[in-house]
Design an enzyme around this catalytic site. Structure first.
Site, PDB file in Angstrom:
ATOM      1  N   HIS A   1      -1.176 132.318   5.350  1.00  0.00           N
ATOM      2  CA  HIS A   1      -1.037 131.793   6.715  1.00  0.00           C
ATOM      3  C   HIS A   1      -1.901 132.556   7.717  1.00  0.00           C
ATOM      4  O   HIS A   1      -1.674 133.750   7.961  1.00  0.00           O
ATOM      5  CB  HIS A   1       0.453 131.857   7.117  1.00  0.00           C
ATOM      6  CG  HIS A   1       0.699 131.331   8.481  1.00  0.00           C
ATOM      7  ND1 HIS A   1       1.461 131.996   9.403  1.00  0.00           N
ATOM      8  CD2 HIS A   1       0.272 130.213   9.098  1.00  0.00           C
ATOM      9  CE1 HIS A   1       1.502 131.298  10.520  1.00  0.00           C
ATOM     10  NE2 HIS A   1       0.788 130.215  10.355  1.00  0.00           N
TER      11      HIS A   1
ATOM     12  N   GLU B   1      -0.731 136.208   6.741  1.00  0.00           N
ATOM     13  CA  GLU B   1       0.501 136.421   5.984  1.00  0.00           C
ATOM     14  C   GLU B   1       0.367 135.772   4.604  1.00  0.00           C
ATOM     15  O   GLU B   1       0.036 134.590   4.504  1.00  0.00           O
ATOM     16  CB  GLU B   1       1.688 135.797   6.726  1.00  0.00           C
ATOM     17  CG  GLU B   1       1.963 136.475   8.061  1.00  0.00           C
ATOM     18  CD  GLU B   1       2.963 135.714   8.925  1.00  0.00           C
ATOM     19  OE1 GLU B   1       3.710 136.369   9.676  1.00  0.00           O
ATOM     20  OE2 GLU B   1       3.002 134.462   8.864  1.00  0.00           O
TER      21      GLU B   1
HETATM   22  N1  CAA Z   1     -11.929 130.207  18.803  1.00  0.00           N
HETATM   23  C1  CAA Z   1     -12.723 131.135  18.231  1.00  0.00           C
HETATM   24  N2  CAA Z   1     -13.080 132.266  18.834  1.00  0.00           N
HETATM   25  C2  CAA Z   1     -12.613 132.469  20.071  1.00  0.00           C
HETATM   26  C3  CAA Z   1     -11.761 131.560  20.748  1.00  0.00           C
HETATM   27  C4  CAA Z   1     -11.427 130.379  20.046  1.00  0.00           C
HETATM   28  N3  CAA Z   1     -10.610 129.450  20.556  1.00  0.00           N
HETATM   29  N4  CAA Z   1     -11.470 132.052  21.969  1.00  0.00           N
HETATM   30  C5  CAA Z   1     -12.096 133.228  22.065  1.00  0.00           C
HETATM   31  N5  CAA Z   1     -12.782 133.472  20.930  1.00  0.00           N
HETATM   32  C6  CAA Z   1     -13.571 134.637  20.598  1.00  0.00           C
HETATM   33  C7  CAA Z   1     -14.725 134.826  21.557  1.00  0.00           C
HETATM   34  O1  CAA Z   1     -15.869 134.056  21.151  1.00  0.00           O
HETATM   35  C8  CAA Z   1     -14.954 136.303  21.423  1.00  0.00           C
HETATM   36  O2  CAA Z   1     -15.591 136.563  20.184  1.00  0.00           O
HETATM   37  P1  CAA Z   1     -16.760 137.656  20.056  1.00  0.00           P
HETATM   38  O3  CAA Z   1     -16.339 138.835  20.882  1.00  0.00           O
HETATM   39  O4  CAA Z   1     -16.847 137.936  18.606  1.00  0.00           O
HETATM   40  O5  CAA Z   1     -17.971 136.981  20.582  1.00  0.00           O
HETATM   41  C9  CAA Z   1     -13.541 136.884  21.256  1.00  0.00           C
HETATM   42  O6  CAA Z   1     -12.751 135.796  20.766  1.00  0.00           O
HETATM   43  C10 CAA Z   1     -12.956 137.373  22.540  1.00  0.00           C
HETATM   44  O7  CAA Z   1     -12.974 136.276  23.446  1.00  0.00           O
HETATM   45  P2  CAA Z   1     -13.071 136.423  25.023  1.00  0.00           P
HETATM   46  O8  CAA Z   1     -13.765 137.707  25.349  1.00  0.00           O
HETATM   47  O9  CAA Z   1     -13.626 135.149  25.549  1.00  0.00           O
HETATM   48  O10 CAA Z   1     -11.565 136.409  25.507  1.00  0.00           O
HETATM   49  P3  CAA Z   1     -10.388 137.405  25.233  1.00  0.00           P
HETATM   50  O11 CAA Z   1     -10.845 138.802  24.993  1.00  0.00           O
HETATM   51  O12 CAA Z   1      -9.440 137.092  26.316  1.00  0.00           O
HETATM   52  O13 CAA Z   1      -9.767 136.896  23.837  1.00  0.00           O
HETATM   53  C11 CAA Z   1      -8.228 135.614  22.582  1.00  0.00           C
HETATM   54  C12 CAA Z   1      -9.339 135.585  23.641  1.00  0.00           C
HETATM   55  C13 CAA Z   1      -8.813 136.145  21.271  1.00  0.00           C
HETATM   56  C14 CAA Z   1      -7.781 134.179  22.377  1.00  0.00           C
HETATM   57  C15 CAA Z   1      -7.110 136.586  23.081  1.00  0.00           C
HETATM   58  O14 CAA Z   1      -6.661 136.168  24.326  1.00  0.00           O
HETATM   59  C16 CAA Z   1      -5.911 136.640  22.154  1.00  0.00           C
HETATM   60  O15 CAA Z   1      -5.921 137.376  21.172  1.00  0.00           O
HETATM   61  N6  CAA Z   1      -4.859 135.851  22.468  1.00  0.00           N
HETATM   62  C17 CAA Z   1      -3.646 135.805  21.652  1.00  0.00           C
HETATM   63  C18 CAA Z   1      -3.837 134.841  20.521  1.00  0.00           C
HETATM   64  C19 CAA Z   1      -2.609 134.740  19.662  1.00  0.00           C
HETATM   65  O16 CAA Z   1      -1.585 135.348  19.884  1.00  0.00           O
HETATM   66  N7  CAA Z   1      -2.726 133.929  18.618  1.00  0.00           N
HETATM   67  C20 CAA Z   1      -1.604 133.650  17.724  1.00  0.00           C
HETATM   68  C21 CAA Z   1      -1.083 132.324  18.084  1.00  0.00           C
HETATM   69  S1  CAA Z   1       0.280 131.845  17.054  1.00  0.00           S
HETATM   70  C22 CAA Z   1      -0.442 131.235  15.695  1.00  0.00           C
HETATM   71  O17 CAA Z   1      -1.594 131.073  15.549  1.00  0.00           O
HETATM   72  C23 CAA Z   1       0.462 130.943  14.594  1.00  0.00           C
HETATM   73  C24 CAA Z   1       0.696 129.549  14.278  1.00  0.00           C
HETATM   74  O18 CAA Z   1       1.060 129.324  13.149  1.00  0.00           O
HETATM   75  C25 CAA Z   1       0.584 128.458  15.254  1.00  0.00           C
END
Ligand code: CAA
Length: 288
Positions: A144, A156
């Site tokens: 996952h 996971e």
């Molecule tokens: N897809 C791919 N890459 C992305 C992205 C997206 N939607 N959004 C941002 N990124 C990448 C950027 O391109 C950047 O990559 P590089 O540094 O390698 O160029 C990096 O992430 C950081 O992006 P930003 O600087 O634009 O923005 P940020 O530092 O605010 O990070 C984030 C954005 C990574 C989304 C961060 O806010 C974060 O970690 N958020 C929490 C995400 C989270 O908790 N996810 C789990 C969700 S639950 C789940 O997924 C489980 C399920 O089963 C549904």
């Protein structure tokens, strides 16, 4: 099977998760066959991955040659049999619908090599729910990923009661080989580990706002500044998708029978209006 026996990977489903999972695997040198029924969806996946990797090149985090090679390692297929041919590991990432997943598992059972590992990326369905669709269910488990899969470190690996030990060990090692951090979940449980913690925490935030204790903006500020989450629960729900969030919660309610999972009105009001988060331009927040 050991991790060295994995030479080719197939990812089934080219949505948000499948597309980025395929690209992550290809970045670490594996040829990947990406399958979708929809050619348009495959094109969108390839375009989005190319854009994301180009940004890494711009930022100096990835060499242009490595970017080109990683993109070229992903081949796209609308024929499932062709996609799974020679695949040693198949990662299923189709829609979170039980009948759809069961149907795909039956097709994989017919088309894949008997020793191929079949890993489901489902957030809401443990692999036990598909075990009767697969003759060699000792090769079946959950692996996952988190959204966005190119960024989030955790994967996971969930042992089902049917899963062979060597399959679990191989998948844990494979996750390391593709640059991610594996966590082994020893027994199936709803939400596995991270989602079980995350979505119940999100429910608390939804209820605090619904009951008038705090605004959504301040709840997000509190969690970001007080708990150091990168995003607040409302922002995160918009990223995950409010339909996906509602589905995870209502499946939790159905599968565990616990009221704490029951989706709140503040969430279902948005989904009822088709406001599904970032992907529709509006969810809890507006993105237009
Ligand atoms: N897809 C791919 N890459 C992305 C992205 C997206 N939607 N959004 C941002 N990124 C990448 C950027 O391109 C950047 O990559 P590089 O540094 O390698 O160029 C990096 O992430 C950081 O992006 P930003 O600087 O634009 O923005 P940020 O530092 O605010 O990070 C984030 C954005 C990574 C989304 C961060 O806010 C974060 O970690 N958020 C929490 C995400 C989270 O908790 N996810 C789990 C969700 S639950 C789940 O997924 C489980 C399920 O089963 C549904």
């Amino acid at each position: 099977m050991t991790v060295d026996d994995i030479r080719k990977v197939c990812v089934v489903g080219a949505g948000t998760m499948g597309a980025q999972i395929a690209q992550q695997v290809a970045l670490f040198g594996y040829p990947v066959a990406l399958f979708s029924r929809s050619g348009e969806r495959l094109d969108a996946a390839v375009t989005s991955n190319a854009r994301l990797l180009a940004k890494r090149v711009e930022k100096g985090k990835l060499e242009q040659a490595d970017c080109d090679a990683a993109l070229a390692r992903v081949t796209t297929h609308t024929d499932l049999e062709a996609a799974v041919q020679d695949a040693d590991l198949i990662i299923e990432s189709v829609a979170e619908d039980r009948e759809t997943k069961r149907h795909i598992c039956q097709q994989l059972d017919a088309a894949a090599a008997p020793e191929a590992i079949i890993a489901s990326n489902s957030s809401t369905m443990a692999s036990s729910l598909f075990a009767d669709c697969i003759a060699h269910d000792e090769r079946l488990l959950n692996v996952h990923f988190f959204n966005p899969a190119l960024v989030m470190q955790l994967v996971e690996v969930v042992r089902g009661p049917h899963t062979a030990d060597d399959v679990v060990d191989t998948c844990v090692e494979f996750v390391r080989r593709i640059g991610k951090t594996p966590v082994l979940v020893e027994k199936e449980t709803y939400g596995f580990i991270a989602n079980r913690i995350l979505f119940i925490a999100m429910q608390e935030a939804f209820r605090l706002v619904e009951d008038g204790y705090v605004s959504m903006e301040d709840a997000d500020l509190a969690v970001k500044n007080g708990l150091n989450w990168p995003m607040g629960p409302f922002e995160l729900a918009d990223l995950v998708g409010l339909d996906v969030t509602e589905d995870i919660l209502s499946q939790g309610h159905v599968q565990t029978g616990e009221d704490r999972w029951k989706p709140t009105g503040i969430l279902t009001g948005h989904t009822g209006r088709g406001e599904l988060g970032r992907k529709t331009g509006k969810g809890f927040y507006s993105y237009k």
